[in-house]
Design a protein around this motif. Structure first.
Motif, mmCIF file in Angstrom:
data_model
loop_
_atom_site.group_PDB
_atom_site.id
_atom_site.type_symbol
_atom_site.label_atom_id
_atom_site.label_comp_id
_atom_site.label_asym_id
_atom_site.label_seq_id
_atom_site.Cartn_x
_atom_site.Cartn_y
_atom_site.Cartn_z
ATOM 1 N N ARG A 171 -3.521 2.018 6.913
ATOM 2 C CA ARG A 171 -3.738 3.453 6.936
ATOM 3 C C ARG A 171 -2.456 4.259 6.880
ATOM 4 N N PHE A 231 -10.035 6.795 1.513
ATOM 5 C CA PHE A 231 -9.018 5.878 2.031
ATOM 6 C C PHE A 231 -9.383 5.404 3.431
ATOM 7 N N ARG A 232 -9.955 6.315 4.216
ATOM 8 C CA ARG A 232 -10.287 5.955 5.596
ATOM 9 C C ARG A 232 -11.385 4.908 5.674
ATOM 10 N N ASP A 292 0.830 -1.208 0.000
ATOM 11 C CA ASP A 292 0.000 0.000 0.000
ATOM 12 C C ASP A 292 0.862 1.256 0.000
ATOM 13 N N HIS A 323 -10.304 -0.856 3.420
ATOM 14 C CA HIS A 323 -9.489 -1.779 4.198
ATOM 15 C C HIS A 323 -8.059 -1.741 3.660
ATOM 16 N N ILE A 324 -7.328 -0.705 4.051
ATOM 17 C CA ILE A 324 -5.933 -0.592 3.626
ATOM 18 C C ILE A 324 -5.100 -0.288 4.862
#
Lengths: 268, 312
Positions: A113, A106-107, A15, A110-111
Motif C-alpha cells: 500500500r 488500489f486499496r 510497486d 494485494h499490493i
C-alpha cells in the motif's frame, strides 16, 4: 485451501516503481502544474533582485553592496522556496489523486500500500530536482555568484534532496488530510511563507525581538544558513546538524502521519 | 474448505447513528452469480466495501474465497477483483496504460503483461481507443476499461457494484454479455444493482436488501412466485358491458373508472384460452385485453414496502 505464500508476498520496491511511473506520466501529461511551480520562485527571485535588491543589498553592508550582494544573499531562500513550491504541488496532486476512484481500487488490491505514497514522494523529489536546476540556472543568469567548489555543490545537491524528501512526506500527509484541492493548496502555505520569517530575505538581527526569536529557532533558518554556507563557502557552524535534525524529524512525522492517513478507513 | 465463494453472518455496520447493515447473512456458492438488489441507500455498496476489505464491519464476520475478510485481508485481496460504482480508472492515463499499470501491480512479466493487455483491449472492444486518455472515454467505455482492469489479475471472485448504473441501454446489454462470458469461465460474481431486470437477466440467486436487512432471497422465479399479481386485464367499451362481464366471470376485481376488470391468472396459454372461451360463450365483447405476469418490480416493491403494487 492451502495458502500459496508466493502469491501473498509483497513487492514494495517494484510497486513503488510502478506507482512512480504512473506519477511521472501524470506530470508529463499535464506539464502546466510543473511550469507554475517553477515559475513562482523565479518570479520571486526577479522581484527581490530587481525591485527590492538595490535597497536591501545596501542594508547588508557587504564589500560590493547593493544588488550584486543581495542576489547572493537571497538565492538560498529562493532555492528553498523552489522546494516549498514543489511540495505545494505534491499536496495538490495527492489530494486530487485520493479523490480518484483508482485509489479505492488500489486499496482492494494485494499490493504494497505504501507504494501509492512512495510513488508520489519519489515523483515529487524528481520534480524538485528539475525545478531546482532551472531556478539555480536563472539565479546564475541574474548575477548569483556562488563560491562553492565541486564538493560543496555535491553536498548542496545531497542536502537539498534530504530537505525535499522530508518536506514532501509532510506534503503527502497534508494532501491526504485535505478534503478538497483548495484546502490542499492552502495547507502548505505557511511553509511557503516561512522563509520570509527567517533569515531568508533579510538577516534576523534586523527584526524586532519576538519575531527574531521565532526566526532564529524555526527550521527553515538553519536550512537556509546551511545552503548559504555551502554555496558561499562560509563556515556552517551547527546549522547543518540542526537542519538535518529538523529534516529527519519532519520526514519521520510526515511518513508516519501519511501512512496512518492512508491506512485509515474511509467512512461511507 | 467450503464450496462457498462468499459467506457472511450477521454483518453489521453503522455510520454514526445511521444503521446501514443490520445483521446481514449471505451465502454465495462458487461459480455462481449472486445479485444483491436494493434501492439507493439500502446498504449494497457498504456490503461490497466490507466484503472487498475496504472497510470493516462493526459486527458479524465474512469469508471470501475461503479467507476471513478481517484476519486474512491480504489473501482476500489477492483473490478478488472489484469494479466499483464509480469508475476506478486513472483518467489521466490512456486505456492501455491503465491496463499496463494493473499488469505491473500484479507482477506479470513484461511479455505476459503485454499479451494480456492486448487481449483485454480486443475483448472489451477498446483497441481503437487504447492510446487515448481514459478521461475522453464514454461512460460505457470507462466501465469496460474498469472491468478489464479488474480481470487482469484473474480474480476468482468479482464484485460488480452497480456496473451498469448510468449506462445507455446498448452499453448495458454489452456489459451483460461480458458478465455472462465471465460466468462461463467459472468465476463467482457478486453483483449489486438497483435494476431488477439486470438481476433477472444475470443472477442465479437474488437477495433483496432493504434498510440493511435481507427481506427475500431466492431465484428470480422463486421470488416472483412469492407474490400474487398475475392477472389478465380486460377493458370494456361501456359500463353495461363491464357489469355484464363482472356478473358472468365471478371472482374478479373491477376498476369502474377505467372500465376494466382484473381476472386473476397465471398468464399461461391454457388459462388464457379458458378465459377467452368463457367470454365467447357468454357473448361478452372485450375491447382490449392485456396479460400481466408479475415481474421482479412487483416483488421488489411488495417486499420493500412501497405499496405501489396492484393487488387483485
Amino acid at each position: 485451501m492451502t495458502t500459496a505464500p508466493q502469491a501473498l508476498r509483497f513487492y514494495p520496491l517494484r510497486d513503488s516503481v510502478t506507482m512512480l511511473r504512473r506519477n511521472l506520466k501524470h506530470m508529463l501529461r499535464y506539464p502546466s502544474m510543473t511550469v507554475t511551480l517553477i515559475a513562482m520562485p523565479i518570479v520571486f527571485l526577479l522581484l527581490f533582485v530587481y525591485v527590492f535588491g538595490g535597497t536591501l543589498g545596501a542594508g547588508l553592508g557587504g564589500p560590493s553592496g547593493g544588488r550584486a550582494e543581495y542576489v547572493n544573499y537571497v538565492t538560498p531562500a529562493i532555492i528553498l522556496m523552489t522546494v516549498t513550491a514543489t511540495i505545494q504541488g505534491t499536496a495538490i496532486s495527492v489530494a486530487m489523486d485520493m479523490a480518484e476512484g483508482v485509489i479505492a481500487r488500489f486499496r482492494t488490491m494485494h499490493i504494497a500500500r505504501v507504494s501509492v505514497l512512495t510513488g508520489h514522494v519519489i515523483g515529487s523529489v524528481i520534480q524538485a530536482v528539475i525545478s531546482l536546476t532551472v531556478v539555480i540556472g536563472v539565479a546564475l543568469l541574474v548575477g548569483f555568484r556562488p563560491a562553492a567548489g565541486a564538493g560543496q555543490w555535491l553536498a548542496t545537491a545531497g542536502f537539498l534532496i534530504v530537505v525535499t524528501f522530508a518536506l514532501v512526506w509532510l506534503a503527502v500527509a497534508l494532501g491526504q488530510v485535505s478534503k478538497s484541492v483548495e484546502t490542499a493548496s492552502n495547507l502548505p502555505m505557511p511553509l511557503v511563507l516561512l522563509p520570509f520569517l527567517g533569515s531568508g530575505f533579510v538577516p534576523t538581527d534586523s527584526m524586532p525581538t519576538v519575531l527574531r526569536w521565532f526566526a532564529d529557532y524555526q527550521p527553515f533558518t538553519p536550512i537556509i544558513e546551511t545552503l548559504r554556507g555551502l554555496l558561499m563557502d562560509r563556515p556552517l557552524g551547527n546549522h547543518a546538524w540542526l537542519a538535518l535534525a529538523w529534516s529527519a524529524a519532519i520526514a519521520l512525522t510526515g511518513y508516519l502521519w501519511s501512512k496512518r492517513l492512508f491506512t485509515r478507513e474511509l467512512a461511507a | 474448505m467450503t464450496t462457498s465463494a462468499i459467506s457472511a453472518t450477521g454483518l453489521r455496520k453503522s455510520f454514526g447513528d445511521k444503521v446501514v447493515l443490520d445483521g446481514l447473512d449471505l451465502d454465495v456458492p462458487t461459480g455462481t452469480v449472486f445479485s444483491l438488489l436494493g434501492a439507493n441507500g439500502a446498504g449494497k455498496t457498504t456490503t461490497v466495501k466490507i466484503l472487498s476489505t475496504l472497510i470493516s464491519a462493526d459486527g458479524g464476520g465474512a469469508r471470501v474465497a475461503g479467507y476471513d475478510v478481517t484476519t486474512e485481508a491480504d489473501a482476500v485481496r489477492a483473490a478478488i477483483g472489484v469494479t466499483g460504482q464509480f469508475s476506478a480508472v486513472d483518467s489521466l492515463l490512456t486505456g492501455a496504460e491503465n491496463l499496463r499499470l494493473m499488469a505491473d501491480l500484479h507482477h506479470l512479466g513484461r511479455a505476459d503483461g503485454r499479451r494480456r493487455v492486448t487481449d483485454l483491449l480486443d475483448r472489451f472492444d477498446l483497441a481503437d481507443a487504447a492510446a487515448k486518455p481514459a478521461s475522453t472515454y464514454s461512460g460505457g467505455m470507462r466501465r469496460r476499461l474498469d472491468l478489464a482492469m479488474t480481470l487482469i489479475g484473474d480474480p476468482r471472485v468479482i464484485f460488480l457494484d452497480e456496473p451498469t448504473t448510468g449506462l445507455d441501454p446498448r452499453s448495458r446489454r454489452g456489459m451483460w454479455a461480458i458478465v455472462r462470458e465471465l460466468v462461463a469461465d467459472g468465476v463467482t460474481i457478486f453483483l449489486t444493482t438497483q435494476y431488477l431486470e439486470e438481476a433477472d437477466e444475470l443472477a442465479d440467486r437474488i437477495a433483496v436488501l432493504d434498510h440493511g436487512r435481507l427481506v427475500a432471497e431466492g431465484t428470480a422465479a422463486e421470488l416472483k412466485r412469492r407474490i400474487p399479481g398475475g392477472h389478465v386485464l380486460l377493458r370494456f367499451a361501456d359500463q353495461a358491458a363491464l357489469d355484464h362481464a363482472a356478473r358472468e366471470l365471478g371472482e374478479v376485481s373491477r376498476d369502474a373508472d377505467a372500465l376494466a376488470l382484473r381476472v386473476p391468472s397465471d398468464g399461461g396459454v391454457g388459462a388464457l384460452r379458458d378465459l377467452l372461451n368463457r367470454l365467447d360463450d357468454r357473448a361478452i365483447t372485450v375491447s382490449e385485453l392485456s396479460v400481466h405476469t408479475p415481474d421482479l418490480d412487483d416483488v421488489f416493491l411488495a417486499l420493500t414496502g412501497n405499496e405501489k403494487v396492484t393487488t387483485p
